[in-house]
Motif scaffolding. Structure first.
Motif, short mmCIF file in Angstrom:
data_model
loop_
_atom_site.label_atom_id
_atom_site.label_comp_id
_atom_site.label_asym_id
_atom_site.label_seq_id
_atom_site.Cartn_x
_atom_site.Cartn_y
_atom_site.Cartn_z
N ARG A 178 0.23 -1.22 0.11
CA ARG A 178 0.27 -0.02 -0.29
C ARG A 178 0.62 1.26 -0.33
NH1 ARG A 178 -4.02 -1.74 -1.71
NH2 ARG A 178 -4.80 -3.71 -0.90
N PHE A 179 1.87 1.30 0.32
CA PHE A 179 2.98 2.80 0.39
C PHE A 179 2.45 3.33 -1.01
CE2 PHE A 179 6.83 4.01 -1.47
CZ PHE A 179 7.18 5.38 -0.65
N PHE A 180 2.81 2.25 -2.09
CA PHE A 180 2.93 2.72 -2.99
C PHE A 180 1.43 3.33 -3.80
CE2 PHE A 180 5.72 0.23 -3.87
CZ PHE A 180 7.31 0.97 -4.41
N THR A 181 0.64 2.99 -3.09
CA THR A 181 -0.58 3.77 -3.22
C THR A 181 -0.46 4.95 -3.22
OG1 THR A 181 -1.84 1.36 -2.95
CG2 THR A 181 -3.33 3.41 -2.85
N PHE A 182 0.04 5.27 -1.84
CA PHE A 182 -0.41 7.02 -1.10
C PHE A 182 1.03 7.52 -1.79
CE2 PHE A 182 -1.54 3.68 1.84
CZ PHE A 182 -2.86 4.50 2.60
N ILE A 183 2.08 7.49 -1.68
CA ILE A 183 3.43 8.04 -3.15
C ILE A 183 2.53 8.20 -3.82
CG2 ILE A 183 4.59 6.09 -3.87
CD1 ILE A 183 5.61 8.75 -1.37
N ALA A 184 2.26 7.35 -4.68
CA ALA A 184 1.49 8.57 -6.43
C ALA A 184 0.99 9.45 -6.08
CB ALA A 184 0.76 7.60 -7.11
N LEU A 185 -0.53 9.09 -5.14
CA LEU A 185 -1.07 10.90 -5.23
C LEU A 185 -0.03 11.94 -4.84
CD1 LEU A 185 -3.58 9.56 -2.05
CD2 LEU A 185 -3.67 9.59 -4.92
N VAL A 186 1.59 11.98 -4.70
CA VAL A 186 2.01 13.09 -4.86
C VAL A 186 2.15 13.53 -6.34
CG1 VAL A 186 4.51 13.55 -4.39
CG2 VAL A 186 3.04 12.25 -3.06
N PRO A 187 1.77 14.31 -6.74
CA PRO A 187 1.76 14.58 -7.69
C PRO A 187 3.68 14.66 -9.27
CG PRO A 187 0.81 16.61 -7.38
CD PRO A 187 1.79 15.62 -5.94
N LEU A 188 3.36 13.87 -9.60
CA LEU A 188 5.02 13.87 -10.86
C LEU A 188 5.91 13.08 -9.08
CD1 LEU A 188 6.73 14.14 -12.97
CD2 LEU A 188 7.54 16.44 -12.06
N VAL A 189 5.86 13.04 -8.76
CA VAL A 189 7.24 13.35 -7.71
C VAL A 189 7.02 11.51 -7.03
CG1 VAL A 189 9.04 12.83 -5.29
CG2 VAL A 189 8.35 15.15 -6.97
N GLY A 190 5.54 11.60 -6.61
CA GLY A 190 5.11 10.37 -6.59
C GLY A 190 4.80 8.73 -7.65
N ALA A 191 5.22 9.78 -9.35
CA ALA A 191 5.24 8.19 -10.23
C ALA A 191 6.10 7.85 -9.99
CB ALA A 191 4.95 9.23 -11.67
N LEU A 192 7.65 9.30 -10.30
CA LEU A 192 8.83 8.55 -10.55
C LEU A 192 9.40 8.00 -9.64
CD1 LEU A 192 10.09 12.17 -11.14
CD2 LEU A 192 9.84 10.69 -13.22
N ILE A 193 9.15 7.84 -7.92
CA ILE A 193 9.81 7.10 -7.16
C ILE A 193 8.66 5.30 -7.51
CG2 ILE A 193 9.43 6.60 -4.44
CD1 ILE A 193 9.17 9.24 -3.72
N TYR A 194 7.71 5.54 -7.92
CA TYR A 194 6.79 4.65 -8.67
C TYR A 194 8.03 3.46 -9.14
CZ TYR A 194 4.37 0.79 -9.95
OH TYR A 194 3.61 -0.43 -10.51
N LEU A 195 8.12 3.81 -10.96
CA LEU A 195 8.98 3.90 -11.32
C LEU A 195 10.37 3.41 -11.07
CD1 LEU A 195 8.22 6.34 -14.73
CD2 LEU A 195 7.44 3.99 -13.47
N CYS A 196 10.70 4.34 -10.30
CA CYS A 196 12.58 3.74 -9.63
C CYS A 196 12.51 2.47 -8.49
CB CYS A 196 13.25 4.91 -8.63
SG CYS A 196 14.14 6.37 -9.77
N LEU A 197 11.05 2.28 -7.96
CA LEU A 197 11.18 1.08 -6.98
C LEU A 197 10.11 -0.63 -7.59
CD1 LEU A 197 10.74 3.35 -3.40
CD2 LEU A 197 13.02 2.63 -4.71
N ARG A 198 9.38 -0.06 -8.81
CA ARG A 198 8.56 -0.80 -8.84
C ARG A 198 9.40 -3.10 -8.61
NH1 ARG A 198 5.65 0.26 -14.52
NH2 ARG A 198 7.26 0.89 -15.45
N SER A 199 8.76 -3.81 -8.67
CA SER A 199 8.49 -4.74 -9.12
C SER A 199 8.95 -4.65 -10.17
CB SER A 199 8.15 -5.86 -8.17
OG SER A 199 8.25 -5.79 -7.06
N PRO A 200 9.66 -5.76 -11.40
CA PRO A 200 9.79 -6.82 -12.67
C PRO A 200 8.52 -7.11 -13.34
CG PRO A 200 11.53 -7.28 -11.36
CD PRO A 200 10.61 -6.88 -10.24
N LEU A 201 7.99 -7.08 -14.18
CA LEU A 201 6.96 -7.54 -14.88
C LEU A 201 6.89 -8.89 -14.24
CD1 LEU A 201 6.17 -5.55 -17.76
CD2 LEU A 201 4.58 -5.81 -16.69
N ILE A 202 5.51 -9.59 -13.99
CA ILE A 202 5.49 -11.37 -14.30
C ILE A 202 5.36 -11.40 -15.25
CG2 ILE A 202 4.32 -12.62 -12.61
CD1 ILE A 202 4.16 -11.49 -10.24
#
Length: 218
Positions: free
Chosen positions: A186-210
């Motif tokens: 759920r961390f990313f669910t909240f961090i994505a609400l931060v304009p631009l920065v949240g999206a960038l953090i998600y792209l840096c930390l997300r797991s690889p595609l299954i």
């Protein structure tokens, strides 16, 4: 269905406002765009320079998301992602209205998908965005920016486009996390609400595609 209708309604209202009710164009708009595009920033408010360049980061962010989200969709996600470099949310809103829920990635990753979902891509985008955020906040004139926002259609609509792109991003998050086995985080669910920065953090930390052994349909 309600979500689809909602996106179409937002797209219509956003377009009508931008082209009819937003402040009028200024005579120097084309010259300003040329200066911003060529790096001739002397004499231009740093906040406008930063905003213009950050609007170039957002299409890359969405390309990183749509690369996998578009697999299996009936509409060509690559087309909407490509057009977003020119028209931002004006071209992405129809994609949101047309796309279907897509929590599973079918088939194998292509080289393009692998490149767009690489954490190094996210880190690179974050570095560029960080530079322009610092540049804008450190050198910008807020009073001048507000005045231009009130009197220039270009600045006004570009700012609203930035806000719209920030608001749209979380709508892609749930499916993207599901495709990576991250639905319980759920961390990313909240961090994505931060304009631009949240999206960038998600792209840096997300797991690889299954990846699925099933053959891709699109």
């Amino acid at each position: 269905m309600p979500n689809k209708l909602g996106f179409w309604l937002i797209w219509i209202l956003f377009s009508v406002y931008a082209f009819i009710f937003a402040p009028p164009d200024r005579p120097d708009t084309l010259q300003l765009i040329q200066k911003l595009s060529t790096g001739d920033w002397q004499g231009t408010n740093a906040l406008i320079v930063a905003l213009f360049n950050l609007m170039g980061i957002f299409p890359f962010i969405y390309a990183c998301m749509l690369a996998s989200d578009g697999r299996g969709q009936k509409v060509p996600a690559w087309l909407f992602a490509s057009l977003s470099f020119l028209a931002g949310a004006f071209t992405l809103l129809p994609y949101f209205a047309l796309r279907e829920p897509n929590p599973t990635f079918i088939g194998k990753k292509t080289r393009l998908i692998s490149a767009l979902e690489s954490r190094w891509t996210g880190i690179g985008l974050t570095a560029i965005a960080s530079y322009f955020l610092f540049y804008g906040f450190a050198n910008g004139n807020w009073a001048d920016f507000v005045q231009q926002w009130q009197t220039s259609r270009f600045i006004h609509v570009m700012t609203l486009d930035f806000c719209m792109l920030s608001l749209l991003f979380p709508w892609l998050l749930s499916d993207d996390m599901e495709r990576r086995g991250m639905s319980s985080d759920r961390f990313f669910t909240f961090i994505a609400l931060v304009p631009l920065v949240g999206a960038l953090i998600y792209l840096c930390l997300r797991s690889p595609l299954i990846e699925s052994e099933q053959e891709a349909n699109a």
